[in-house]
Design a protein around this motif. Structure first.
Motif, PDB file in Angstrom:
ATOM      1  N   MET A   1      20.958  16.128   5.250  1.00 21.82           N
ATOM      2  CA  MET A   1      21.169  14.891   4.509  1.00 21.82           C
ATOM      3  C   MET A   1      22.328  15.070   3.538  1.00 21.82           C
ATOM      4  SD  MET A   1      17.672  15.223   2.270  1.00 21.82           S
ATOM      5  CE  MET A   1      18.161  14.222   0.876  1.00 21.82           C
ATOM      6  N   GLU A   2      23.123  14.019   3.341  1.00 25.18           N
ATOM      7  CA  GLU A   2      24.298  14.109   2.480  1.00 25.18           C
ATOM      8  C   GLU A   2      24.338  12.910   1.540  1.00 25.18           C
ATOM      9  OE1 GLU A   2      27.923  14.781   4.500  1.00 25.18           O
ATOM     10  OE2 GLU A   2      27.181  16.441   5.701  1.00 25.18           O
ATOM     11  N   ASP A   3      24.830  13.119   0.322  1.00 24.42           N
ATOM     12  CA  ASP A   3      24.986  12.011  -0.610  1.00 24.42           C
ATOM     13  C   ASP A   3      26.442  11.586  -0.656  1.00 24.42           C
ATOM     14  OD1 ASP A   3      26.286  13.906  -2.030  1.00 24.42           O
ATOM     15  OD2 ASP A   3      24.924  13.932  -3.745  1.00 24.42           O
ATOM     16  N   GLU A   4      26.735  10.695  -1.607  1.00 25.87           N
ATOM     17  CA  GLU A   4      28.075  10.119  -1.653  1.00 25.87           C
ATOM     18  C   GLU A   4      29.144  11.147  -1.991  1.00 25.87           C
ATOM     19  OE1 GLU A   4      27.764   6.979  -4.430  1.00 25.87           O
ATOM     20  OE2 GLU A   4      26.517   5.714  -3.148  1.00 25.87           O
ATOM     21  N   SER A   5      28.789  12.215  -2.658  1.00 21.84           N
ATOM     22  CA  SER A   5      29.774  13.229  -3.026  1.00 21.84           C
ATOM     23  C   SER A   5      29.931  14.283  -1.942  1.00 21.84           C
ATOM     24  CB  SER A   5      29.364  13.897  -4.342  1.00 21.84           C
ATOM     25  OG  SER A   5      28.135  14.580  -4.174  1.00 21.84           O
ATOM     26  N   ASN A   6      29.329  14.031  -0.768  1.00 26.24           N
ATOM     27  CA  ASN A   6      29.431  14.929   0.392  1.00 26.24           C
ATOM     28  C   ASN A   6      28.770  16.278   0.162  1.00 26.24           C
ATOM     29  OD1 ASN A   6      30.875  13.109   2.013  1.00 26.24           O
ATOM     30  ND2 ASN A   6      32.791  13.643   0.974  1.00 26.24           N
ATOM     31  N   ALA A   7      27.842  16.375  -0.809  1.00 26.01           N
ATOM     32  CA  ALA A   7      27.075  17.604  -1.012  1.00 26.01           C
ATOM     33  C   ALA A   7      25.924  17.618  -0.024  1.00 26.01           C
ATOM     34  CB  ALA A   7      26.561  17.686  -2.445  1.00 26.01           C
ATOM     35  N   THR A   8      25.795  18.694   0.696  1.00 24.79           N
ATOM     36  CA  THR A   8      24.729  18.826   1.686  1.00 24.79           C
ATOM     37  C   THR A   8      23.471  19.360   1.020  1.00 24.79           C
ATOM     38  OG1 THR A   8      26.387  19.305   3.389  1.00 24.79           O
ATOM     39  CG2 THR A   8      24.106  19.855   3.895  1.00 24.79           C
ATOM     40  N   PHE A   9      22.347  18.667   1.206  1.00 28.07           N
ATOM     41  CA  PHE A   9      21.093  19.051   0.574  1.00 28.07           C
ATOM     42  C   PHE A   9      20.130  19.634   1.600  1.00 28.07           C
ATOM     43  CE2 PHE A   9      22.768  16.325  -2.683  1.00 28.07           C
ATOM     44  CZ  PHE A   9      22.300  16.878  -3.864  1.00 28.07           C
ATOM     45  N   ILE A  10      19.417  20.671   1.168  1.00 26.88           N
ATOM     46  CA  ILE A  10      18.395  21.323   1.984  1.00 26.88           C
ATOM     47  C   ILE A  10      17.038  21.053   1.353  1.00 26.88           C
ATOM     48  CG2 ILE A  10      17.616  23.512   2.980  1.00 26.88           C
ATOM     49  CD1 ILE A  10      20.442  22.656   3.842  1.00 26.88           C
ATOM     50  N   THR A  11      16.047  20.744   2.175  1.00 26.74           N
ATOM     51  CA  THR A  11      14.692  20.497   1.696  1.00 26.74           C
ATOM     52  C   THR A  11      13.816  21.718   1.944  1.00 26.74           C
ATOM     53  OG1 THR A  11      14.884  18.126   2.166  1.00 26.74           O
ATOM     54  CG2 THR A  11      12.658  19.015   1.897  1.00 26.74           C
ATOM     55  N   PHE A  12      13.085  22.149   0.911  1.00 24.72           N
ATOM     56  CA  PHE A  12      12.125  23.248   1.069  1.00 24.72           C
ATOM     57  C   PHE A  12      10.806  22.687   1.585  1.00 24.72           C
ATOM     58  CE2 PHE A  12      14.738  25.032  -2.513  1.00 24.72           C
ATOM     59  CZ  PHE A  12      15.255  26.100  -1.795  1.00 24.72           C
ATOM     60  N   SER A  13      10.316  23.234   2.680  1.00 28.03           N
ATOM     61  CA  SER A  13       9.051  22.743   3.255  1.00 28.03           C
ATOM     62  C   SER A  13       7.950  23.802   3.190  1.00 28.03           C
ATOM     63  CB  SER A  13       9.270  22.335   4.715  1.00 28.03           C
ATOM     64  OG  SER A  13       9.589  23.467   5.516  1.00 28.03           O
ATOM     65  N   GLY A  14       8.138  24.813   2.346  1.00 30.69           N
ATOM     66  CA  GLY A  14       7.186  25.917   2.304  1.00 30.69           C
ATOM     67  C   GLY A  14       5.999  25.709   1.395  1.00 30.69           C
ATOM     68  N   TYR A  15       6.005  24.622   0.602  1.00 33.09           N
ATOM     69  CA  TYR A  15       4.888  24.374  -0.300  1.00 33.09           C
ATOM     70  C   TYR A  15       3.703  23.755   0.448  1.00 33.09           C
ATOM     71  CZ  TYR A  15       8.174  25.208  -4.113  1.00 33.09           C
ATOM     72  OH  TYR A  15       9.077  25.774  -4.961  1.00 33.09           O
ATOM     73  N   VAL A  16       2.497  24.053  -0.025  1.00 38.12           N
ATOM     74  CA  VAL A  16       1.275  23.498   0.560  1.00 38.12           C
ATOM     75  C   VAL A  16       0.675  22.491  -0.416  1.00 38.12           C
ATOM     76  CG1 VAL A  16      -1.042  24.020   1.414  1.00 38.12           C
ATOM     77  CG2 VAL A  16       0.826  25.626   1.837  1.00 38.12           C
ATOM     78  N   GLU A  17       0.747  21.218  -0.063  1.00 36.04           N
ATOM     79  CA  GLU A  17       0.189  20.129  -0.879  1.00 36.04           C
ATOM     80  C   GLU A  17       0.614  20.238  -2.346  1.00 36.04           C
ATOM     81  OE1 GLU A  17      -3.775  18.589   0.039  1.00 36.04           O
ATOM     82  OE2 GLU A  17      -4.036  20.335   1.347  1.00 36.04           O
ATOM     83  N   VAL A  18       1.914  20.369  -2.545  1.00 34.25           N
ATOM     84  CA  VAL A  18       2.430  20.525  -3.910  1.00 34.25           C
ATOM     85  C   VAL A  18       2.157  19.289  -4.753  1.00 34.25           C
ATOM     86  CG1 VAL A  18       4.760  19.673  -3.332  1.00 34.25           C
ATOM     87  CG2 VAL A  18       4.447  21.255  -5.251  1.00 34.25           C
ATOM     88  N   TYR A  19       2.105  18.100  -4.133  1.00 34.12           N
ATOM     89  CA  TYR A  19       1.856  16.856  -4.870  1.00 34.12           C
ATOM     90  C   TYR A  19       0.442  16.850  -5.458  1.00 34.12           C
ATOM     91  CZ  TYR A  19      -0.378  15.812  -0.388  1.00 34.12           C
ATOM     92  OH  TYR A  19      -1.145  15.872   0.747  1.00 34.12           O
ATOM     93  N   ARG A  20      -0.496  17.578  -4.831  1.00 33.22           N
ATOM     94  CA  ARG A  20      -1.883  17.611  -5.306  1.00 33.22           C
ATOM     95  C   ARG A  20      -2.112  18.748  -6.302  1.00 33.22           C
ATOM     96  NH1 ARG A  20      -6.660  17.847  -0.932  1.00 33.22           N
ATOM     97  NH2 ARG A  20      -5.767  15.777  -0.494  1.00 33.22           N
ATOM     98  N   TYR A  21      -1.484  19.909  -6.045  1.00 31.86           N
ATOM     99  CA  TYR A  21      -1.740  21.098  -6.858  1.00 31.86           C
ATOM    100  C   TYR A  21      -0.542  21.495  -7.710  1.00 31.86           C
ATOM    101  CZ  TYR A  21      -5.560  21.546  -3.478  1.00 31.86           C
ATOM    102  OH  TYR A  21      -6.642  21.313  -2.684  1.00 31.86           O
ATOM    103  N   ARG A  22       0.346  20.546  -7.996  1.00 33.13           N
ATOM    104  CA  ARG A  22       1.594  20.910  -8.681  1.00 33.13           C
ATOM    105  C   ARG A  22       1.347  21.565 -10.038  1.00 33.13           C
ATOM    106  NH1 ARG A  22       5.396  17.728  -8.173  1.00 33.13           N
ATOM    107  NH2 ARG A  22       4.588  16.054  -6.831  1.00 33.13           N
ATOM    108  N   PHE A  23       0.355  21.085 -10.790  1.00 33.07           N
ATOM    109  CA  PHE A  23       0.123  21.656 -12.120  1.00 33.07           C
ATOM    110  C   PHE A  23      -0.522  23.039 -12.039  1.00 33.07           C
ATOM    111  CE2 PHE A  23       0.305  17.045 -13.028  1.00 33.07           C
ATOM    112  CZ  PHE A  23       1.376  17.072 -13.903  1.00 33.07           C
TER     113      PHE A  23
END
Length: 308
Positions: A1-23
Protein backbone atom coordinates in the motif's frame (compact mmCIF):
# COMPACT_ATOMS: atom_id res chain seq x y z
CA UNK A 1 0.00 0.00 0.00
CA UNK A 2 1.24 3.51 -0.81
CA UNK A 3 0.20 7.00 0.27
CA UNK A 4 0.38 10.29 -1.56
CA UNK A 5 4.05 10.80 -0.71
CA UNK A 6 4.91 7.45 -2.36
CA UNK A 7 6.05 5.93 0.96
CA UNK A 8 5.52 2.19 0.94
CA UNK A 9 3.89 0.86 4.12
CA UNK A 10 4.19 -2.65 5.56
CA UNK A 11 1.55 -4.13 7.86
CA UNK A 12 2.56 -6.34 10.80
CA UNK A 13 0.25 -9.35 11.07
CA UNK A 14 2.02 -11.14 13.92
CA UNK A 15 -0.21 -9.90 16.74
CA UNK A 16 -2.97 -12.11 18.16
CA UNK A 17 -6.21 -10.20 18.82
CA UNK A 18 -4.34 -7.01 19.64
CA UNK A 19 -7.61 -5.01 19.54
CA UNK A 20 -8.93 -7.12 22.47
CA UNK A 21 -5.76 -7.51 24.56
CA UNK A 22 -3.93 -4.30 23.65
CA UNK A 23 -3.70 -3.03 27.25
CA UNK A 24 -2.48 -6.41 28.54
CA UNK A 25 0.13 -6.45 25.77
CA UNK A 26 1.14 -2.89 26.55
CA UNK A 27 1.46 -3.35 30.34
CA UNK A 28 3.52 -6.54 29.96
CA UNK A 29 5.80 -5.15 27.24
CA UNK A 30 6.26 -1.77 28.93
CA UNK A 31 7.03 -3.40 32.31
CA UNK A 32 9.60 -5.74 30.75
CA UNK A 33 11.17 -2.86 28.81
CA UNK A 34 11.60 -0.82 32.02
CA UNK A 35 13.08 -3.87 33.79
CA UNK A 36 15.51 -4.42 30.91
CA UNK A 37 16.67 -0.80 30.92
CA UNK A 38 17.00 -0.61 34.73
CA UNK A 39 18.73 -3.98 35.21
CA UNK A 40 21.23 -3.48 32.39
CA UNK A 41 21.98 0.14 33.29
CA UNK A 42 22.41 -0.75 36.98
CA UNK A 43 25.23 -3.16 36.25
CA UNK A 44 26.80 -0.86 33.65
CA UNK A 45 26.67 1.95 36.24
CA UNK A 46 28.32 -0.20 38.89
CA UNK A 47 31.11 -1.14 36.49
CA UNK A 48 31.56 2.53 35.57
CA UNK A 49 31.65 3.75 39.19
CA UNK A 50 33.81 1.15 40.93
CA UNK A 51 37.52 1.14 40.12
CA UNK A 52 37.98 -2.53 40.98
CA UNK A 53 35.59 -3.37 38.14
CA UNK A 54 37.69 -1.49 35.56
CA UNK A 55 39.13 -4.74 34.25
CA UNK A 56 38.80 -6.13 30.70
CA UNK A 57 36.29 -8.82 31.72
CA UNK A 58 33.91 -6.29 33.30
CA UNK A 59 34.38 -3.78 30.49
CA UNK A 60 33.30 -6.48 28.03
CA UNK A 61 30.30 -7.26 30.24
CA UNK A 62 29.34 -3.56 30.26
CA UNK A 63 29.65 -3.48 26.44
CA UNK A 64 27.44 -6.58 26.16
CA UNK A 65 24.76 -5.04 28.38
CA UNK A 66 24.86 -1.72 26.50
CA UNK A 67 24.41 -3.73 23.32
CA UNK A 68 21.27 -5.28 24.85
CA UNK A 69 19.90 -1.81 25.65
CA UNK A 70 20.42 -0.69 22.04
CA UNK A 71 18.90 -3.96 20.80
CA UNK A 72 15.73 -3.32 22.84
CA UNK A 73 15.58 0.38 21.94
CA UNK A 74 15.39 -0.71 18.30
CA UNK A 75 12.33 -2.90 18.92
CA UNK A 76 10.34 -1.97 22.02
CA UNK A 77 9.30 1.66 21.32
CA UNK A 78 7.85 0.72 17.93
CA UNK A 79 6.11 -2.38 19.34
CA UNK A 80 4.57 -0.33 22.17
CA UNK A 81 3.31 2.27 19.69
CA UNK A 82 1.86 -0.44 17.45
CA UNK A 83 0.03 -2.08 20.35
CA UNK A 84 -1.86 1.15 21.06
CA UNK A 85 -2.45 1.95 17.37
CA UNK A 86 -5.42 0.94 15.25
CA UNK A 87 -3.07 -0.19 12.48
CA UNK A 88 0.29 -1.88 13.02
CA UNK A 89 2.26 -0.45 10.10
CA UNK A 90 5.76 0.74 9.25
CA UNK A 91 7.32 2.27 6.17
CA UNK A 92 9.48 -0.09 4.13
CA UNK A 93 12.53 2.15 4.60
CA UNK A 94 12.06 2.20 8.40
CA UNK A 95 11.56 -1.57 8.31
CA UNK A 96 14.93 -2.00 6.61
CA UNK A 97 16.59 0.23 9.22
CA UNK A 98 15.06 -1.84 12.02
CA UNK A 99 16.18 -5.03 10.28
CA UNK A 100 19.71 -3.64 9.91
CA UNK A 101 19.97 -2.66 13.60
CA UNK A 102 18.47 -5.96 14.74
CA UNK A 103 21.03 -8.11 12.92
CA UNK A 104 24.05 -5.85 13.32
CA UNK A 105 23.51 -5.63 17.11
CA UNK A 106 22.89 -9.39 17.29
CA UNK A 107 26.17 -9.96 15.44
CA UNK A 108 27.95 -7.52 17.76
CA UNK A 109 26.74 -9.47 20.78
CA UNK A 110 28.30 -12.68 19.52
CA UNK A 111 31.60 -10.96 18.69
CA UNK A 112 31.72 -9.42 22.18
CA UNK A 113 31.11 -12.92 23.60
CA UNK A 114 34.02 -14.15 21.47
CA UNK A 115 36.22 -11.36 22.87
CA UNK A 116 35.18 -12.35 26.40
CA UNK A 117 36.10 -15.98 25.69
CA UNK A 118 39.56 -14.93 24.50
CA UNK A 119 39.94 -12.69 27.56
CA UNK A 120 39.16 -15.63 29.86
CA UNK A 121 41.58 -17.85 27.94
CA UNK A 122 44.45 -15.38 28.38
CA UNK A 123 43.60 -14.72 32.03
CA UNK A 124 43.41 -18.39 33.04
CA UNK A 125 45.84 -20.11 30.68
CA UNK A 126 48.42 -17.37 30.01
CA UNK A 127 48.34 -15.07 33.05
CA UNK A 128 51.89 -13.74 32.54
CA UNK A 129 51.10 -12.52 29.02
CA UNK A 130 47.66 -11.18 29.96
CA UNK A 131 48.66 -7.61 31.04
CA UNK A 132 50.73 -7.02 27.88
CA UNK A 133 48.01 -8.28 25.50
CA UNK A 134 44.81 -7.00 27.16
CA UNK A 135 45.67 -3.31 27.24
CA UNK A 136 43.19 -0.44 26.91
CA UNK A 137 44.03 0.04 23.23
CA UNK A 138 43.39 -3.65 22.57
CA UNK A 139 40.02 -3.54 24.34
CA UNK A 140 38.95 -0.40 22.43
CA UNK A 141 40.01 -1.93 19.11
CA UNK A 142 38.20 -5.20 19.80
CA UNK A 143 34.97 -3.48 20.84
CA UNK A 144 35.11 -1.12 17.85
CA UNK A 145 35.50 -4.07 15.48
CA UNK A 146 32.70 -5.95 17.28
CA UNK A 147 30.27 -3.16 16.37
CA UNK A 148 31.70 -2.12 12.98
CA UNK A 149 32.23 -5.52 11.31
CA UNK A 150 28.62 -6.82 11.64
CA UNK A 151 27.21 -3.39 10.73
CA UNK A 152 29.24 -3.26 7.50
CA UNK A 153 28.28 -6.78 6.48
CA UNK A 154 24.58 -6.45 7.32
CA UNK A 155 24.37 -3.04 5.58
CA UNK A 156 25.05 -4.52 2.13
CA UNK A 157 21.76 -6.45 1.63
CA UNK A 158 19.81 -3.64 3.32
CA UNK A 159 21.17 -1.02 0.90
CA UNK A 160 20.63 -3.30 -2.10
CA UNK A 161 17.02 -3.92 -1.03
CA UNK A 162 16.13 -0.25 -0.57
CA UNK A 163 14.75 0.21 -4.09
CA UNK A 164 13.50 -3.34 -4.67
CA UNK A 165 9.92 -3.69 -5.92
CA UNK A 166 7.50 -5.25 -3.44
CA UNK A 167 4.58 -7.54 -4.28
CA UNK A 168 3.56 -8.31 -0.70
CA UNK A 169 2.86 -5.71 2.00
CA UNK A 170 2.07 -7.92 4.99
CA UNK A 171 4.87 -9.05 7.30
CA UNK A 172 4.24 -12.10 9.49
CA UNK A 173 5.73 -10.72 12.68
CA UNK A 174 5.72 -7.80 15.13
CA UNK A 175 9.03 -6.28 14.02
CA UNK A 176 11.26 -6.42 10.95
CA UNK A 177 13.74 -9.22 10.45
CA UNK A 178 14.85 -11.22 7.41
CA UNK A 179 11.18 -11.89 6.65
CA UNK A 180 11.21 -8.43 5.05
CA UNK A 181 13.12 -9.87 2.08
CA UNK A 182 10.21 -12.24 1.42
CA UNK A 183 8.12 -9.20 0.48
CA UNK A 184 10.14 -8.78 -2.72
CA UNK A 185 8.50 -9.65 -6.01
CA UNK A 186 11.54 -11.71 -7.00
CA UNK A 187 13.88 -13.49 -4.64
CA UNK A 188 17.52 -12.64 -5.24
CA UNK A 189 19.90 -15.60 -5.35
CA UNK A 190 22.89 -13.33 -4.80
CA UNK A 191 21.30 -11.88 -1.63
CA UNK A 192 20.58 -15.39 -0.37
CA UNK A 193 24.18 -16.48 -0.95
CA UNK A 194 25.49 -13.30 0.67
CA UNK A 195 23.18 -13.90 3.65
CA UNK A 196 24.76 -17.32 4.16
CA UNK A 197 28.24 -15.73 4.01
CA UNK A 198 27.25 -13.17 6.66
CA UNK A 199 25.74 -15.92 8.82
CA UNK A 200 29.02 -17.85 8.64
CA UNK A 201 31.19 -14.79 9.34
CA UNK A 202 29.12 -13.22 12.11
CA UNK A 203 27.58 -16.27 13.78
CA UNK A 204 29.19 -19.59 12.88
CA UNK A 205 32.90 -18.66 13.02
CA UNK A 206 32.67 -16.69 16.31
CA UNK A 207 30.66 -19.52 17.87
CA UNK A 208 33.24 -22.11 16.79
CA UNK A 209 35.99 -19.85 18.19
CA UNK A 210 34.15 -19.52 21.52
CA UNK A 211 33.57 -23.26 21.86
CA UNK A 212 37.18 -23.99 20.89
CA UNK A 213 38.48 -21.42 23.41
CA UNK A 214 36.42 -22.73 26.33
CA UNK A 215 37.32 -26.31 25.45
CA UNK A 216 41.02 -25.37 25.70
CA UNK A 217 40.39 -23.60 29.01
CA UNK A 218 38.70 -26.65 30.54
CA UNK A 219 41.33 -29.06 29.18
CA UNK A 220 44.16 -26.97 30.62
CA UNK A 221 42.49 -26.28 33.99
CA UNK A 222 41.51 -29.96 34.37
CA UNK A 223 45.21 -30.77 34.75
CA UNK A 224 45.68 -28.17 37.51
CA UNK A 225 44.63 -27.94 41.14
CA UNK A 226 41.05 -27.68 42.37
CA UNK A 227 41.33 -23.95 43.16
CA UNK A 228 42.22 -23.15 39.54
CA UNK A 229 39.35 -25.31 38.27
CA UNK A 230 36.89 -23.57 40.59
CA UNK A 231 38.10 -20.12 39.46
CA UNK A 232 37.77 -21.12 35.80
CA UNK A 233 34.26 -22.49 36.37
CA UNK A 234 33.23 -19.39 38.34
CA UNK A 235 34.29 -16.93 35.63
CA UNK A 236 33.44 -19.01 32.54
CA UNK A 237 30.04 -20.42 33.53
CA UNK A 238 28.13 -17.09 33.22
CA UNK A 239 29.59 -16.52 29.74
CA UNK A 240 28.62 -20.04 28.65
CA UNK A 241 25.06 -19.58 29.95
CA UNK A 242 24.77 -16.30 28.03
CA UNK A 243 26.13 -18.03 24.91
CA UNK A 244 23.57 -20.83 25.23
CA UNK A 245 20.81 -18.26 25.63
CA UNK A 246 22.02 -16.37 22.56
CA UNK A 247 22.16 -19.63 20.58
CA UNK A 248 18.46 -20.11 21.35
CA UNK A 249 17.81 -16.58 20.06
CA UNK A 250 19.58 -17.32 16.75
CA UNK A 251 17.75 -20.66 16.43
CA UNK A 252 14.37 -19.01 17.03
CA UNK A 253 15.09 -16.35 14.43
CA UNK A 254 16.15 -18.89 11.78
CA UNK A 255 13.10 -21.09 12.47
CA UNK A 256 10.67 -18.16 12.36
CA UNK A 257 12.10 -16.77 9.12
CA UNK A 258 12.54 -20.07 7.27
CA UNK A 259 9.37 -21.84 8.42
CA UNK A 260 7.02 -18.94 9.10
CA UNK A 261 4.23 -20.29 6.88
CA UNK A 262 4.15 -23.57 8.84
CA UNK A 263 3.46 -21.94 12.21
CA UNK A 264 0.11 -20.67 13.53
CA UNK A 265 0.12 -16.97 14.39
CA UNK A 266 -0.08 -17.67 18.14
CA UNK A 267 2.94 -20.02 18.09
CA UNK A 268 4.93 -17.56 15.99
CA UNK A 269 4.08 -14.72 18.40
CA UNK A 270 5.17 -16.78 21.42
CA UNK A 271 8.47 -17.66 19.72
CA UNK A 272 9.04 -14.01 18.77
CA UNK A 273 8.36 -12.86 22.33
CA UNK A 274 11.00 -15.34 23.54
CA UNK A 275 13.55 -13.35 21.52
CA UNK A 276 12.67 -9.92 22.86
CA UNK A 277 11.38 -10.62 26.39
CA UNK A 278 13.62 -13.00 28.29
CA UNK A 279 16.84 -12.69 26.27
CA UNK A 280 17.70 -9.04 27.19
CA UNK A 281 16.74 -9.75 30.83
CA UNK A 282 18.79 -12.92 31.02
CA UNK A 283 22.23 -11.28 30.68
CA UNK A 284 22.02 -8.85 33.64
CA UNK A 285 20.43 -11.53 35.85
CA UNK A 286 23.21 -14.02 35.09
CA UNK A 287 26.05 -11.53 35.54
CA UNK A 288 24.41 -9.99 38.60
CA UNK A 289 24.04 -13.37 40.32
CA UNK A 290 27.04 -15.33 39.06
CA UNK A 291 29.84 -12.74 38.91
CA UNK A 292 31.09 -12.44 42.48
CA UNK A 293 32.31 -8.81 42.36
CA UNK A 294 29.20 -7.52 40.59
CA UNK A 295 26.94 -9.46 42.96
CA UNK A 296 28.78 -8.01 45.95
CA UNK A 297 28.28 -4.41 44.74
CA UNK A 298 24.61 -5.07 43.90
CA UNK A 299 23.96 -6.45 47.40
CA UNK A 300 25.72 -3.46 48.95
CA UNK A 301 23.66 -1.06 46.82
CA UNK A 302 20.41 -2.83 47.68
CA UNK A 303 21.28 -2.98 51.38
CA UNK A 304 22.06 0.75 51.48
CA UNK A 305 18.72 1.62 49.85
CA UNK A 306 16.96 -0.66 52.31
CA UNK A 307 18.58 1.11 55.27
CA UNK A 308 17.50 4.47 53.90
Amino acid sequence: MEDESNATFITFSGYVEVYRYRFVYFVVMFTVYILIICSNLSIVGLIWIHQNLHEPMYIFIAALLMNSILYCANIYPKVLIDILSEKQIITYQACLVQCFLYYSLSGSELLVLAAMAYDRYLSICKPLQYPTIMRKTTICSVLSLAWIVPACQVAVPVVLSADTKLCNFVLKGIFCNNSAYKLHCMSSRSLSVYGVVVLVNVVFLPMVFILFTYTKIFLITYQKCGAVRRKAAQTCLPHLLVLMNFSCLVTYDVIIVKLESDFPTTVRLIMTLQMILYHPLFNPIIYGLKMKEISKHLKRLFFQHKLQ
